[in-house]
Design a protein around this motif. Structure first.
Motif, mmCIF file in Angstrom:
data_model
loop_
_atom_site.group_PDB
_atom_site.id
_atom_site.type_symbol
_atom_site.label_atom_id
_atom_site.label_comp_id
_atom_site.label_asym_id
_atom_site.label_seq_id
_atom_site.Cartn_x
_atom_site.Cartn_y
_atom_site.Cartn_z
ATOM 1 N N GLU D 21 0.727 -1.457 0.048
ATOM 2 C CA GLU D 21 -0.032 -0.103 0.088
ATOM 3 C C GLU D 21 0.883 1.230 -0.127
ATOM 4 O OE1 GLU D 21 -2.694 0.151 3.356
ATOM 5 O OE2 GLU D 21 -3.109 -2.075 3.062
ATOM 6 N N MET D 22 2.017 1.366 0.796
ATOM 7 C CA MET D 22 2.856 2.304 0.973
ATOM 8 C C MET D 22 3.979 2.404 0.060
ATOM 9 S SD MET D 22 3.287 2.009 5.143
ATOM 10 C CE MET D 22 4.335 3.661 5.201
ATOM 11 N N ASN D 23 3.988 1.440 -0.905
ATOM 12 C CA ASN D 23 4.957 1.386 -1.936
ATOM 13 C C ASN D 23 6.672 1.515 -1.437
ATOM 14 O OD1 ASN D 23 5.925 1.102 -4.640
ATOM 15 N ND2 ASN D 23 5.848 3.237 -4.912
ATOM 16 N N VAL D 24 6.679 0.743 -0.257
ATOM 17 C CA VAL D 24 8.122 0.598 0.241
ATOM 18 C C VAL D 24 8.682 -0.769 0.423
ATOM 19 C CG1 VAL D 24 7.837 2.690 1.560
ATOM 20 C CG2 VAL D 24 6.967 0.575 2.540
ATOM 21 N N LYS D 25 9.792 -0.718 0.750
ATOM 22 C CA LYS D 25 10.320 -2.338 0.763
ATOM 23 C C LYS D 25 11.179 -2.371 1.960
ATOM 24 C CE LYS D 25 11.249 -1.895 -4.398
ATOM 25 N NZ LYS D 25 12.361 -1.513 -5.384
ATOM 26 N N MET D 26 10.778 -3.556 2.284
ATOM 27 C CA MET D 26 11.214 -3.298 4.031
ATOM 28 C C MET D 26 11.861 -4.700 4.425
ATOM 29 S SD MET D 26 10.425 -0.591 5.500
ATOM 30 C CE MET D 26 9.243 0.777 5.630
ATOM 31 N N ASN D 27 12.701 -4.673 5.160
ATOM 32 C CA ASN D 27 13.119 -6.051 6.151
ATOM 33 C C ASN D 27 12.268 -6.282 7.360
ATOM 34 O OD1 ASN D 27 16.261 -6.888 5.087
ATOM 35 N ND2 ASN D 27 15.951 -4.950 4.622
ATOM 36 N N ILE D 28 11.722 -7.149 7.759
ATOM 37 C CA ILE D 28 10.698 -7.466 8.690
ATOM 38 C C ILE D 28 11.155 -8.611 9.296
ATOM 39 C CG2 ILE D 28 8.286 -7.736 9.229
ATOM 40 C CD1 ILE D 28 7.658 -7.052 6.261
ATOM 41 N N ALA D 29 11.312 -8.451 10.677
ATOM 42 C CA ALA D 29 11.653 -9.622 11.940
ATOM 43 C C ALA D 29 10.694 -9.569 12.898
ATOM 44 C CB ALA D 29 12.973 -9.081 12.225
ATOM 45 N N VAL D 30 10.624 -10.820 13.352
ATOM 46 C CA VAL D 30 9.735 -11.023 14.647
ATOM 47 C C VAL D 30 10.517 -11.936 15.586
ATOM 48 C CG1 VAL D 30 7.491 -12.105 15.508
ATOM 49 C CG2 VAL D 30 7.541 -10.908 13.227
ATOM 50 N N VAL D 31 10.772 -11.464 16.709
ATOM 51 C CA VAL D 31 11.080 -12.397 18.012
ATOM 52 C C VAL D 31 10.134 -12.778 18.755
ATOM 53 C CG1 VAL D 31 13.549 -11.201 17.606
ATOM 54 C CG2 VAL D 31 11.938 -10.298 19.210
ATOM 55 N N ASP D 32 10.498 -13.869 19.506
ATOM 56 C CA ASP D 32 9.779 -14.329 20.557
ATOM 57 C C ASP D 32 9.772 -13.760 21.704
ATOM 58 O OD1 ASP D 32 11.609 -15.432 21.596
ATOM 59 O OD2 ASP D 32 11.159 -17.592 20.817
ATOM 60 N N ALA D 33 9.277 -14.226 22.947
ATOM 61 C CA ALA D 33 9.081 -13.783 24.196
ATOM 62 C C ALA D 33 10.739 -13.628 24.677
ATOM 63 C CB ALA D 33 8.198 -14.440 25.180
ATOM 64 N N GLY D 34 11.441 -14.715 24.059
ATOM 65 C CA GLY D 34 13.095 -14.766 24.624
ATOM 66 C C GLY D 34 13.855 -13.811 23.848
ATOM 67 N N ALA D 35 13.197 -12.981 22.948
ATOM 68 C CA ALA D 35 13.889 -11.984 22.051
ATOM 69 C C ALA D 35 14.714 -13.115 21.074
ATOM 70 C CB ALA D 35 14.855 -11.231 22.802
ATOM 71 N N ASN D 36 14.391 -14.203 20.796
ATOM 72 C CA ASN D 36 14.973 -15.037 19.859
ATOM 73 C C ASN D 36 14.184 -14.838 18.510
ATOM 74 O OD1 ASN D 36 17.205 -16.394 21.490
ATOM 75 N ND2 ASN D 36 15.278 -16.886 22.663
ATOM 76 N N LEU D 37 14.882 -14.920 17.474
ATOM 77 C CA LEU D 37 14.126 -14.626 16.237
ATOM 78 C C LEU D 37 13.331 -15.926 15.813
ATOM 79 C CD1 LEU D 37 14.423 -12.843 13.615
ATOM 80 C CD2 LEU D 37 15.957 -14.377 12.662
ATOM 81 N N VAL D 38 12.018 -15.534 15.549
ATOM 82 C CA VAL D 38 11.126 -16.523 14.762
ATOM 83 C C VAL D 38 11.002 -16.597 13.259
ATOM 84 C CG1 VAL D 38 8.723 -17.107 14.818
ATOM 85 C CG2 VAL D 38 9.929 -16.361 17.036
ATOM 86 N N ALA D 39 11.014 -15.253 12.996
ATOM 87 C CA ALA D 39 10.830 -15.278 11.251
ATOM 88 C C ALA D 39 11.542 -14.109 10.810
ATOM 89 C CB ALA D 39 9.279 -15.646 10.905
ATOM 90 N N PHE D 40 11.946 -14.166 9.523
ATOM 91 C CA PHE D 40 12.389 -12.767 8.930
ATOM 92 C C PHE D 40 12.185 -12.884 7.494
ATOM 93 C CE2 PHE D 40 15.898 -11.098 6.377
ATOM 94 C CZ PHE D 40 16.005 -9.941 6.710
ATOM 95 N N VAL D 41 11.991 -11.690 6.665
ATOM 96 C CA VAL D 41 11.986 -11.529 5.463
ATOM 97 C C VAL D 41 12.448 -10.096 4.939
ATOM 98 C CG1 VAL D 41 9.909 -13.002 5.117
ATOM 99 C CG2 VAL D 41 9.817 -10.547 5.224
ATOM 100 N N ARG D 42 13.330 -10.231 3.881
ATOM 101 C CA ARG D 42 13.958 -9.171 3.009
ATOM 102 C C ARG D 42 13.239 -9.118 1.838
ATOM 103 N NH1 ARG D 42 18.438 -8.524 0.011
ATOM 104 N NH2 ARG D 42 19.392 -10.482 1.013
ATOM 105 N N MET D 43 12.248 -8.050 1.741
ATOM 106 C CA MET D 43 11.548 -7.950 0.192
ATOM 107 C C MET D 43 12.718 -7.565 -0.750
ATOM 108 S SD MET D 43 8.201 -6.006 1.955
ATOM 109 C CE MET D 43 7.381 -5.683 0.497
ATOM 110 N N ASP D 44 12.198 -7.739 -2.068
ATOM 111 C CA ASP D 44 13.089 -7.719 -3.321
ATOM 112 C C ASP D 44 13.470 -6.191 -3.316
ATOM 113 O OD1 ASP D 44 12.822 -10.390 -3.495
ATOM 114 O OD2 ASP D 44 11.506 -10.352 -5.228
ATOM 115 N N GLY D 45 14.870 -5.912 -3.318
ATOM 116 C CA GLY D 45 15.210 -4.422 -3.314
ATOM 117 C C GLY D 45 15.342 -3.649 -2.298
#
Lengths: 133, 133, 133, 133
Positions: D21-45
């Motif tokens: 919607e915003m026409n932006v390209k982001m890196n997005i990370a989610v961590v759990d309650a222990g601050a450990n990485l659960v999932a990550f994506v880097r959008m193209d570009g």
């Protein structure tokens, strides 16, 4: 930079389905041709410490364009690459990392899987590789 | 500090020519007498992970004034230097790093090469050393 | 991966010639599209500590596809990116790093220069950029 | 540990749609309650350097259970938390990281977003947060 996010998601989806069949819980990472992280998932209940290992396996496989286990065969005591794991901020040289190649055989990234035996890790990584083409 | 940039470039040029003869693609690093980087090149298509290894081989060779492979003989399990790779931010103790000496035998720097078998890496490093004098 | 070694060497040669005109001594680094080091030189007498800065400037410029000085404008106290330098193993956000673009405007790497005032560093980096096209 | 992979994927999907919607390209990370990485994506570009920043924003938000921008208000020169970014292997204290809470208000993880202005980063992170409940 080789691997698109869409491809990485397809690879991870296939790897997760393989995990379901095998009844294992994995950390799965995909890097691009520059060895930079594109996507990562940790399945519920998978080992916390395997997150870093999955990422390092993917990077290691791209750094040298070999399955990580092949590097490990040469990095044992007395082997020609003994101690190579001390480079690049830490490598992982046991199975679970595999280069990703395009239709022409060019390396476009790598997958790294960690969370079970190294045989299981490698089998899940192979399922991810198969999803690319 | 011993090695001039001109000397380092001559050394790297000779190493690259040797790579051409041997049909290999290398990362090549030259450090000075203070073990600080003077020059580095990664040949097109050479392993990404070998860049750090080439630099570490050059530093390791100058840190101890020995070819890196000689250190690796002593750093095996049970050996007198076991685990030395953990020092100095990471050493590489397999062949490919060689000290550079001036006409009087004083160590003035080192070359580190990585990108093929350790025998190939060492051969290319020797070609670089030969270009100094 | 964007920048060939031949291009990197051409860029570094132009940067060195600019240094000669300006009577400055620089550390010069070129990274590719994956932010991985392709080539590096430290000119005789250039600051030792500027080697790491030159490499970090090149990486920073490619990480965000901006000249490093533009990032520094936003990372000052009270600025929107205050403290960004703590990421990616250390960024350098003052001038001297510039992205390298191909004829179509795609970022294919970056140059980083360090060894004098930031104005001089930036001027030398610009001379390197100009040599690419 | 709070956030399931399924939840993390739902959060990331919502954040990606907001990016569209915003026409932006982001890196997005989610961590759990222990601050450990659960999932990550880097959008193209999306910026390469924003991958580490997205992960650090998510960790920072969970480490202190505050939006990252709130921490940045206190970490300015003269502020009570000046220099806090030096802890925990590097924090990011500008906007784009937000804690994730369950229906009872308990923090169960955090999202970190990086790739545009900090206002955009924060807006995308909020879209991710909204998808949790």
């Amino acid at each position: 930079m080789g691997i698109t996010l869409l491809s990485a998601e397809k690879i991870i989806q296939a790897a997760k389905e393989k995990c379901g069949e095998m009844n294992v819980k994995m950390n799965i990472a995909v890097v691009d041709a520059g060895a930079n992280l594109v996507a990562f998932v940790r399945m519920d209940g998978a080992w916390l410490g395997s997150a870093d290992i999955a990422v390092k396996k993917a990077k290691t496989a791209r750094y040298f364009d070999f399955p990580t286990g092949e590097i490990g065969k040469l990095s044992q005591p007395g082997g020609s690459l003994f101690g190579i794991e001390h480079s690049n901020g830490g490598l992982i040289s046991f199975p679970g990392g595999i280069p990703l190649k395009d239709g022409s055989g060019n390396v476009v990234g790598a997958i790294g899987v960690s969370g079970s035996t190294v045989e299981d890790d490698h089998a899940v990584a192979e399922a991810g590789v198969a999803a690319l083409n």
